[in-house]
Design a protein around this motif. Sequence first.
Motif, mmCIF file in Angstrom:
data_model
loop_
_atom_site.group_PDB
_atom_site.id
_atom_site.type_symbol
_atom_site.label_atom_id
_atom_site.label_comp_id
_atom_site.label_asym_id
_atom_site.label_seq_id
_atom_site.Cartn_x
_atom_site.Cartn_y
_atom_site.Cartn_z
ATOM 1 N N VAL A 1 -111.627 39.601 -38.747
ATOM 2 C CA VAL A 1 -112.327 40.610 -37.945
ATOM 3 C C VAL A 1 -111.954 42.018 -38.401
ATOM 4 N N VAL A 2 -110.652 42.234 -38.652
ATOM 5 C CA VAL A 2 -110.194 43.556 -39.091
ATOM 6 C C VAL A 2 -110.833 43.933 -40.429
ATOM 7 N N LEU A 3 -110.871 42.983 -41.363
ATOM 8 C CA LEU A 3 -111.477 43.261 -42.667
ATOM 9 C C LEU A 3 -112.972 43.555 -42.534
ATOM 10 N N MET A 4 -113.655 42.860 -41.638
ATOM 11 C CA MET A 4 -115.074 43.129 -41.406
ATOM 12 C C MET A 4 -115.270 44.548 -40.879
ATOM 13 N N LEU A 5 -114.417 44.950 -39.944
ATOM 14 C CA LEU A 5 -114.511 46.307 -39.401
ATOM 15 C C LEU A 5 -114.223 47.345 -40.475
ATOM 16 N N VAL A 6 -113.235 47.062 -41.329
ATOM 17 C CA VAL A 6 -112.901 47.995 -42.412
ATOM 18 C C VAL A 6 -114.096 48.173 -43.348
ATOM 19 N N ILE A 7 -114.776 47.069 -43.668
ATOM 20 C CA ILE A 7 -115.936 47.142 -44.558
ATOM 21 C C ILE A 7 -117.054 47.971 -43.932
ATOM 22 N N VAL A 8 -117.368 47.698 -42.668
ATOM 23 C CA VAL A 8 -118.454 48.408 -41.995
ATOM 24 C C VAL A 8 -118.137 49.895 -41.865
ATOM 25 N N LEU B 1 -112.774 30.759 -49.165
ATOM 26 C CA LEU B 1 -114.137 31.024 -49.613
ATOM 27 C C LEU B 1 -115.032 31.370 -48.427
ATOM 28 N N GLY B 2 -114.839 30.652 -47.293
ATOM 29 C CA GLY B 2 -115.609 30.974 -46.097
ATOM 30 C C GLY B 2 -115.359 32.387 -45.623
ATOM 31 N N GLN B 3 -114.090 32.805 -45.679
ATOM 32 C CA GLN B 3 -113.757 34.171 -45.280
ATOM 33 C C GLN B 3 -114.410 35.179 -46.218
ATOM 34 N N VAL B 4 -114.370 34.899 -47.514
ATOM 35 C CA VAL B 4 -114.968 35.801 -48.493
ATOM 36 C C VAL B 4 -116.484 35.884 -48.303
ATOM 37 N N VAL B 5 -117.127 34.750 -48.002
ATOM 38 C CA VAL B 5 -118.572 34.752 -47.767
ATOM 39 C C VAL B 5 -118.908 35.609 -46.547
ATOM 40 N N VAL B 6 -118.104 35.465 -45.482
ATOM 41 C CA VAL B 6 -118.325 36.280 -44.278
ATOM 42 C C VAL B 6 -118.175 37.763 -44.598
ATOM 43 N N ARG C 1 -104.611 32.265 -35.123
ATOM 44 C CA ARG C 1 -104.939 33.591 -34.585
ATOM 45 C C ARG C 1 -104.883 34.660 -35.679
ATOM 46 N N SER C 2 -103.891 34.548 -36.556
ATOM 47 C CA SER C 2 -103.742 35.552 -37.613
ATOM 48 C C SER C 2 -104.938 35.552 -38.545
ATOM 49 N N PHE C 3 -105.489 34.372 -38.857
ATOM 50 C CA PHE C 3 -106.646 34.285 -39.746
ATOM 51 C C PHE C 3 -107.866 34.929 -39.098
ATOM 52 N N ILE C 4 -108.093 34.633 -37.841
ATOM 53 C CA ILE C 4 -109.256 35.187 -37.133
ATOM 54 C C ILE C 4 -109.136 36.706 -37.023
ATOM 55 N N ILE C 5 -107.941 37.191 -36.645
ATOM 56 C CA ILE C 5 -107.740 38.634 -36.493
ATOM 57 C C ILE C 5 -107.910 39.344 -37.826
ATOM 58 N N SER C 6 -107.325 38.788 -38.902
ATOM 59 C CA SER C 6 -107.434 39.435 -40.219
ATOM 60 C C SER C 6 -108.884 39.485 -40.686
#
Length: 409
Positions: free
Chosen positions: A43-50, A247-252, A36-41
């Motif tokens: 999503v949060v990072l994606m929102l921060v970027i946008v 790496l998958g997280q970084v690509v996303v 859960r922590s990986f998924i939440i982090s």
Amino acid sequence: MTSHNSTGNTTSTGASALQSIRLVAQREIATRAKTRSFIISTVVLMLVIVVGLIVWKAISGGGTDPERVGVAGDSSLSTTIGQVGEASGTPITVVSIASGPDALSQARSSVESGDLDAAVVRGSGESYAIVSKTGLSDSLSGVLRGSIQQHELAQGLAARGVDAASLPTPTVTTVQTTPDKPDKAQRIVIALVGAILLITAIMLGGNMIAVGVVEEKTSRIVELLLATVKPLHLMWGKILGIGAVALGQVVVLGLTALIAGIATGMLTIAGTAIWMFFAVLVWFLLGYLFFATLYAAAGALVSRQEELGSTIMPLTVLSMAVMYAGIFGVQSLQSTFIEVLTWIPPFSAVLMPIRIATGDTNAMQIVISLILMILACAAATWFAARIYQRSILRTGSRVKWSEVLSMAR
């Protein structure tokens, strides 16, 4: 016959090693990616970027808005101001305002209310008043003053029977000692984003590797695993598995930044910028490999989670130094310090893509620094493998880095 068996055994051993590494890597991917922590982090990072790109776009305004300048009465002066502004690269929108005895007061009112950035009002004779709220920028002041002088010169010549338009127009040629580099700004942005994502992957992935190693030691699972898997196979399985997750997280996150950048108009990918992705990717993988192996070794040195922070502190400091070298180094790539630092791994993993982006390097320097980085990764792998094999089953007090150096001999 003996030779055939030897070859068969070697092939079987190699296949068995790859199978062990693959199984450990699959286990790490399945375990880490579903937390859960990986998924939440993520999503949060994606929102921060946008949100960050949207705010950046709003603050920067996406470009320079034209200055609104009011001109009382004289249409020929309005035309001159527009032409001089366009020629000087200062976009100006000329607005006609009422002339007459109250022209100056009306101009003051329009400027004060913010409807106009400036106003030009002609007084008696050859006097002009330039009205502004808090002062003019150097560029706008130069345009308005130059336009007034050019307008008065044309008026003076016309009064003497000389048509200013009939006078010869000078030809001005601009010569650049350094030609423009197409898409240079975008390439630098890509290189800097790659540097930030590299450090993100190192901090997140490296910590996951170290924490995973300590968790297995604390729960004694590692003893069960090592009954069927060799220590090096376990280490490489963890590095590759967690590395794939990081790496998958970084690509996303990178794709999120790319899509958001294009959607907001802050990034337009051109052919000369696309190849920067490949350069950044190569250095990204080498930089991650360098740190990931060392984080695995650091995790093997401790038996409790409470001791991990102090053990990985040198790696954390080094990774932050690499990041700051890239962020601040881009401002002074010609300095001797940054030029020397570019050759030194792991700093080259961040600085060399930036130098490639700016064109401040050549093919020979790229190849040599790449070889040095590969050798550094090989040395880090050898060092980490020796430490991991000797420490993974060791329990009790934390092993200090001074002891680590003696272990590696």
